[in-house]
Design a protein around this motif. Structure first.
Motif, short mmCIF file in Angstrom:
data_model
loop_
_atom_site.label_atom_id
_atom_site.label_comp_id
_atom_site.label_asym_id
_atom_site.label_seq_id
_atom_site.Cartn_x
_atom_site.Cartn_y
_atom_site.Cartn_z
N ALA A 208 0.84 -1.20 0.00
CA ALA A 208 0.00 0.00 0.00
C ALA A 208 0.87 1.25 0.00
CB ALA A 208 -0.95 0.00 1.20
N ALA A 209 1.99 1.18 0.71
CA ALA A 209 2.88 2.34 0.78
C ALA A 209 3.44 2.67 -0.60
CB ALA A 209 4.01 2.07 1.77
N LYS A 210 3.68 1.62 -1.41
CA LYS A 210 4.17 1.83 -2.77
C LYS A 210 3.21 2.69 -3.58
CE LYS A 210 7.20 -2.03 -3.58
NZ LYS A 210 7.39 -3.36 -4.13
N PHE A 211 1.92 2.59 -3.25
CA PHE A 211 0.93 3.36 -3.98
C PHE A 211 0.65 4.70 -3.31
CE2 PHE A 211 0.45 -0.87 -5.51
CZ PHE A 211 0.00 -0.74 -6.81
N GLY A 212 1.29 4.94 -2.19
CA GLY A 212 1.15 6.22 -1.50
C GLY A 212 -0.21 6.47 -0.89
N THR A 213 -0.93 5.42 -0.56
CA THR A 213 -2.27 5.58 0.00
C THR A 213 -2.20 5.81 1.51
OG1 THR A 213 -2.86 3.89 -1.61
CG2 THR A 213 -4.58 4.55 -0.10
N LYS A 214 -3.13 6.63 2.04
CA LYS A 214 -3.23 6.86 3.47
C LYS A 214 -3.61 5.54 4.16
CE LYS A 214 -5.40 11.07 4.26
NZ LYS A 214 -6.62 11.85 4.61
N ILE A 215 -2.97 5.26 5.30
CA ILE A 215 -3.20 3.96 5.94
C ILE A 215 -3.63 4.13 7.40
CG2 ILE A 215 -2.14 1.77 6.67
CD1 ILE A 215 -0.12 2.16 4.37
N ALA A 216 -4.68 3.39 7.81
CA ALA A 216 -5.04 3.29 9.22
C ALA A 216 -5.12 1.82 9.58
CB ALA A 216 -6.38 3.97 9.46
N ILE A 217 -4.92 1.52 10.85
CA ILE A 217 -4.90 0.11 11.27
C ILE A 217 -5.80 -0.11 12.48
CG2 ILE A 217 -3.40 -1.67 12.31
CD1 ILE A 217 -1.18 -0.51 10.46
N CYS A 218 -6.53 -1.23 12.47
CA CYS A 218 -7.21 -1.63 13.69
C CYS A 218 -6.94 -3.11 13.92
CB CYS A 218 -8.71 -1.32 13.63
SG CYS A 218 -9.65 -2.35 12.51
N ILE A 219 -7.13 -3.57 15.15
CA ILE A 219 -6.90 -4.98 15.47
C ILE A 219 -8.23 -5.63 15.79
CG2 ILE A 219 -5.68 -6.62 16.95
CD1 ILE A 219 -3.67 -4.45 17.58
N ASN A 220 -8.50 -6.75 15.17
CA ASN A 220 -9.71 -7.49 15.50
C ASN A 220 -9.33 -8.67 16.38
OD1 ASN A 220 -12.42 -8.13 15.52
ND2 ASN A 220 -12.37 -9.19 13.54
N LYS A 221 -10.24 -9.06 17.25
CA LYS A 221 -10.02 -10.17 18.20
C LYS A 221 -8.76 -9.91 19.01
CE LYS A 221 -11.77 -13.11 14.50
NZ LYS A 221 -11.41 -14.13 13.55
N PHE A 222 -8.58 -8.66 19.44
CA PHE A 222 -7.32 -8.27 20.08
C PHE A 222 -7.04 -9.05 21.35
CE2 PHE A 222 -10.02 -5.73 22.81
CZ PHE A 222 -9.31 -5.63 24.00
N ASP A 223 -8.13 -9.49 22.03
CA ASP A 223 -7.94 -10.16 23.32
C ASP A 223 -7.59 -11.65 23.19
OD1 ASP A 223 -10.42 -10.50 22.23
OD2 ASP A 223 -11.54 -10.28 24.09
N THR A 224 -7.46 -12.14 21.95
CA THR A 224 -7.04 -13.54 21.81
C THR A 224 -5.54 -13.69 22.00
OG1 THR A 224 -6.92 -13.30 19.41
CG2 THR A 224 -8.96 -14.23 20.28
N ASN A 225 -4.81 -12.60 21.91
CA ASN A 225 -3.37 -12.67 22.16
C ASN A 225 -2.84 -11.26 22.49
OD1 ASN A 225 -0.52 -12.98 22.00
ND2 ASN A 225 -0.80 -14.82 20.75
N TYR A 226 -2.79 -10.96 23.78
CA TYR A 226 -2.41 -9.61 24.20
C TYR A 226 -0.98 -9.23 23.78
CZ TYR A 226 -6.65 -9.43 27.00
OH TYR A 226 -7.96 -9.42 27.40
N ALA A 227 -0.08 -10.21 23.87
CA ALA A 227 1.32 -9.92 23.55
C ALA A 227 1.46 -9.48 22.09
CB ALA A 227 2.18 -11.14 23.82
N ASN A 228 0.78 -10.19 21.20
CA ASN A 228 0.86 -9.84 19.79
C ASN A 228 0.14 -8.52 19.49
OD1 ASN A 228 2.47 -11.96 18.94
ND2 ASN A 228 0.72 -13.32 18.60
N THR A 229 -0.94 -8.27 20.24
CA THR A 229 -1.65 -7.00 20.09
C THR A 229 -0.70 -5.84 20.41
OG1 THR A 229 -3.86 -7.85 20.50
CG2 THR A 229 -3.50 -5.54 21.07
N GLU A 230 0.03 -6.00 21.49
CA GLU A 230 1.00 -4.97 21.86
C GLU A 230 2.04 -4.75 20.76
OE1 GLU A 230 3.11 -5.17 25.71
OE2 GLU A 230 1.07 -5.39 26.52
N LYS A 231 2.49 -5.88 20.20
CA LYS A 231 3.48 -5.81 19.12
C LYS A 231 2.96 -4.97 17.95
CE LYS A 231 5.88 -10.12 19.50
NZ LYS A 231 5.80 -11.50 19.04
N ILE A 232 1.70 -5.20 17.60
CA ILE A 232 1.12 -4.46 16.47
C ILE A 232 1.03 -2.96 16.80
CG2 ILE A 232 -0.94 -4.16 15.01
CD1 ILE A 232 -1.46 -7.15 15.31
#
Lengths: 293, 286
Positions: A208-232
């Protein structure tokens, strides 16, 4: 028209669940499903009407006329896609044929021609000033990027003046994904807190960055793995990517979907969380590039 | 014996099933054909990794020789060539490498060059040989990588090979199941799940492949995917429950069957069922 594309890199992260919630919350008049391989959005944002269906012709496929064929083998030798086989006669495997036309060109007796072939079906639901563009690729067809482009074209043509369009994106990073990305104002990436999910997310951000598009991120099912959620979350911070929210795993969400409802149609934890993510995403989408709204 | 694992859509548990099957099969080969989002290697963490570039052939032009006849531009069905301002331009990303333009250029101004689109890795994880295909970001199609992955493994007929397919039912999936002896379809217990299962079901029928279904993430209550299988008389190979332990192992990219006896037993019994099915298919069809 501002176009928001919802993506996930990997399937099954809840792209369609979140897209449908966003459509409900924004009361979007225009939306589309670009996952032409396995479209799902129509299952919950049913329009209660019959769609207008149009056959979608992909590239024409090669056909050999056995009566003219002199079995010189030129076509088979020059086909880079191993699409021509000989049993009793010379034949084109339409699944392998990439419609390049080389066989037609090399045939010395004009026994080969490219014939139009249906590669899928475009569907346009129009109902109470709402427009929903979607499509289904025919089994095993290879032209999904082109069909994605058609879905978006059909959506824009049906209502060019609307303020906001929400698009459920295609999985992967290949041609359908690239086709769904072209021309959108912002992508919302739905990530899953798993090692695989993070790997996929990084690949999709790179593209997506190659195309220069604005990016937002959300996490789904965040509570299935807190450690990985933190990483993201940390990853977003380090890369300066806008993080819009965390949605919990919610068994009520499965029930809502199986009833053909969105998660904001019922009172549930995931529905509440998605509202918050929605507000932040909209703020970013409608923010001018100089920072003022 | 070649087993392809497919699902119609990502996130249903294709990688979970294929990785664990390969792990319990012990001496086996695992091929990750999901070249757009390869995940299997994250689980296997293979060692002794050897890498090989995968490239395709694309045209390059000698502008001295090109006389602007535009025959190549007119011929190219993918619009990968354009003649703008007295110059031939080649759009590498959309070229399908058919070779047509080179063949027909009357001035011999076009030749072929190799262009890397990704790579193939081979490594070892316990007794499993792990193949991974990785498409470079920004490239349109990974089919040539899949072809390469599968061609490499064509001769080993007796060994157990597990193919982790790309999601969907498009050309790229068909390429992956072409030589499979048996297809395992993984399905989720949702409305989406059934819709996607139906698509791969149509695909395996079209290719006349023997198949069975693994129902993943089963919870109490209604399971639309199970209902679908019962209605269509489709063999259910296994019901995997939704459970937090498996979910956690999987989200941390651990191979469940290597971690606990419980999951070892579950996936071993699935493998036995699949083997029985393959045997049955070969005896009834020979």
């Amino acid at each position: 028209m501002k176009q928001l594309l919802i993506l996930s890199g990997k399937g099954g992260t809840g792209k369609t669940t979140i897209a449908s919630a966003f459509i409900k919350l924004s009361n979007a008049k225009v939306y589309a499903d670009c996952d032409v391989d396995a479209p799902n959005l129509h299952l919950i944002i049913g329009q209660g009407s019959e769609p207008k269906k149009t056959d979608y012709y992909g590239l024409p496929k090669s056909e050999i006329n056995p009566e003219l064929c002199i079995e010189c083998d030129q076509c088979r030798q020059n086909c880079r896609f191993d699409a021509i086989s000989v049993k009793r006669t010379y034949k084109v495997d339409s699944f392998a044929c990439e419609s390049c036309g080389v066989c037609e060109y090399v045939c010395p007796v004009d026994a080969i021609s490219l014939k139009p072939a249906i590669a899928g079906e475009l569907m346009l639901y129009t109902n109470e000033e709402r427009v929903f563009s979607t499509a289904q690729l025919k089994m095993g067809s290879g032209t999904s990027g082109m069909l994605v482009t058609e879905v978006k074209k059909q959506m824009k043509l049906a209502d060019p003046d609307t303020e906001l369009a929400i698009i459920d994106g295609s999985p992967g990073i290949g041609c359908p994904f690239i086709a769904s990305l072209s021309g959108v104002d912002m992508v919302l990436i739905v990530a899953e807190p798993s090692i695989s999910g993070i790997s996929d997310m990084e690949r999709i951000i790179k593209t997506a960055a190659k195309f220069g598009t604005k990016i937002a991120i959300c996490i789904n099912k965040f509570d299935t793995n807190y450690a990985n959620t933190e990483k993201i979350e940390l990853f977003c911070k380090n890369k300066g990517l806008t993080f819009v929210g965390k949605i919990p795993f919610d068994s009520d969400a499965v029930k809502a979907i199986n009833n053909g409802q969105t998660i904001v149609d019922i009172n549930c934890a995931s529905g509440l969380a998605v509202r918050e993510a929605y507000n932040k995403a909209m703020e970013l989408l409608f923010k001018d590039d100089n920072g003022s709204r | 014996m070649k087993i392809a694992v497919l699902s119609g859509k990502g996130g249903t548990g294709k990688t979970l099933v294929s990785v664990n099957l390969a792990a319990v099969a012990q001496k086996s080969t695992y091929i990750d054909c999901d070249v757009e989002e390869p995940n299997g290697h994250l689980f296997f963490k293979p060692i002794d990794v050897q890498e090989e570039e995968v490239s395709v052939k694309i045209p390059q032009v000698d502008n001295e020789r090109c006389n602007g006849c535009r025959k190549c531009v007119d011929f190219c069905k993918f619009n990968a060539l354009a003649y703008i301002k007295d110059k031939l331009i080649i759009f590498e990303e959309i070229c399908h490498s058919c070779g047509g333009c080179i063949m027909l250029c009357p001035e011999k101004a076009l030749t072929e060059k190799e262009k890397g689109i990704g790579k193939m890795q081979r490594g070892i994880s316990d007794e499993v040989t792990v193949y991974t295909g990785i498409l470079d970001t920004g490239e349109a199609s990974g089919i040539s990588i899949i072809k390469k992955l599968l061609v490499n493994n064509k001769s080993k007929g007796d060994e157990q090979t597990f193919i982790d397919c790309p999601p969907g039912s498009a050309c790229i999936v068909m390429e992956s199941i072409k030589d499979a002896d048996y297809c395992v379809l993984v399905a989720e217990p949702t409305l989406f799940g059934v819709h996607n299962l139906n698509m791969v079901y149509e695909l395996v029928k079209l290719f006349n492949k023997p198949f069975g279904v693994v129902l993943n993430k089963c919870v109490d209550g209604e399971n639309p995917a199970e209902k679908f299988c019962l209605e269509k008389n489709i063999k259910i190979l296994k019901r995997l429950p939704f459970d937090n332990e498996l979910g956690m192992l999987n989200s941390n990219a651990e191979i469940a069957a290597r971690k606990t006896k419980k999951y070892y037993a579950i996936f071993s019994s699935l493998l036995e069922t699949v083997k029985r099915e393959v045997q049955y298919e070969t005896t009834t069809n020979s």
